[in-house]
Design an enzyme around this catalytic site. Structure first.
Site, short mmCIF file in Angstrom:
data_model
loop_
_atom_site.label_atom_id
_atom_site.label_comp_id
_atom_site.label_asym_id
_atom_site.label_seq_id
_atom_site.Cartn_x
_atom_site.Cartn_y
_atom_site.Cartn_z
N HIS A 84 -28.24 -47.25 72.24
CA HIS A 84 -28.56 -47.50 70.76
C HIS A 84 -27.61 -48.51 70.48
O HIS A 84 -27.10 -49.17 70.24
CB HIS A 84 -27.56 -46.11 70.27
CG HIS A 84 -26.27 -46.08 69.85
ND1 HIS A 84 -25.31 -46.57 69.42
CD2 HIS A 84 -25.43 -44.92 71.27
CE1 HIS A 84 -24.43 -46.31 69.38
NE2 HIS A 84 -23.79 -45.71 70.73
N GLU A 95 -23.77 -38.23 73.72
CA GLU A 95 -22.34 -39.62 74.37
C GLU A 95 -21.84 -38.54 75.01
O GLU A 95 -21.41 -37.28 73.86
CB GLU A 95 -22.45 -40.34 73.04
CG GLU A 95 -20.78 -41.15 73.07
CD GLU A 95 -21.22 -42.02 74.59
OE1 GLU A 95 -21.04 -41.77 75.78
OE2 GLU A 95 -20.61 -43.50 73.86
#
Length: 219
Positions: free
Chosen positions: A9, A85
């Site tokens: 990202h 994550e």
């Protein structure tokens, strides 16, 4: 042969503030949004059949911006927590420099970079790899085996875990791997099931170059 493209990202607000983010859902900065759009322009010529992302907004927004910039907004998107994550436990929200001062730089380095270092209440990279690789082989690889180009918008440690598997990295090697914001990492999936890393963009392996337009002489 199909192409797997993985993208971390863009910069988030907590990345900018140097804080441990983990599963905390924070938005992209304007810089992060620009990074995502630039990535989409870079890989626009790769026709994706399906895209995968995590359950976290920063990865989802990055994917949306990439696909819009690549003029492929209608690509089907699958979201799953397995691509989240790494969970940083009690460190989430804390400033990284302040955390290193409190616990010691080497301790925090082991928590962040090593394969088995686990922050209090959180996941190690090995833990992250177990969930992300299980999902990778169960859900993503079958799409590649079907000859489909796949885009994955995820997170630094998720991608690091998959890279460790595909590139056969040792625990010492994976400590040194850095995943930059919105820099595509690409692998060709071969007919025999193996993967080989390729440079991006590699539009020539996806779509043959178009012949130059012929000029039409005026009569």
């Amino acid at each position: 042969m199909a192409l797997l493209v993985m993208v971390r990202h863009g910069q988030s607000i907590w990345n900018l503030e140097n804080r441990f983010t983990g599963w905390t859902d924070v938005p992209l900065t304007e810089k992060g949004r620009a990074e995502a759009r630039a990535c989409g322009e870079l890989i626009y010529c790769v026709p994706f059949a399906v895209a995968f992302t995590s359950k976290l907004t920063r990865a989802q927004d990055t994917l949306r911006l990439i696909l819009e910039a690549a003029d492929q907004p209608d690509v089907p998107v699958i979201e799953d927590q397995a691509l989240n994550e790494r969970h940083y436990g009690e460190l989430q929200g804390l400033n990284k420099a302040e955390t290193a001062a409190k616990y010691g730089e080497e301790t925090v380095r082991q928590w962040r970079r090593s394969l088995e270092g686990r922050p209090p209440g959180g996941e190690s990279l090995k833990d992250t790899a177990l969930r992300s690789l299980r999902y990778f082989y169960e859900k993503i690889v079958p799409e590649l085996e079907a000859g489909k180009n796949v885009l994955v918008s995820a997170h630094g440690n998720t991608i690091r875990a998959i890279l460790m598997e595909l590139d056969h990295l040792s625990p010492e090697q994976v400590e040194k791997v850095e995943i930059e914001y919105c820099v595509p990492v690409a692998f060709e999936h071969q007919a025999d099931g193996t993967f080989s890393q390729v440079l991006m963009p590699r539009c020539d392996i996806i779509r043959p170059p178009q012949p130059p337009a012929r000029s039409i002489a005026r009569l």
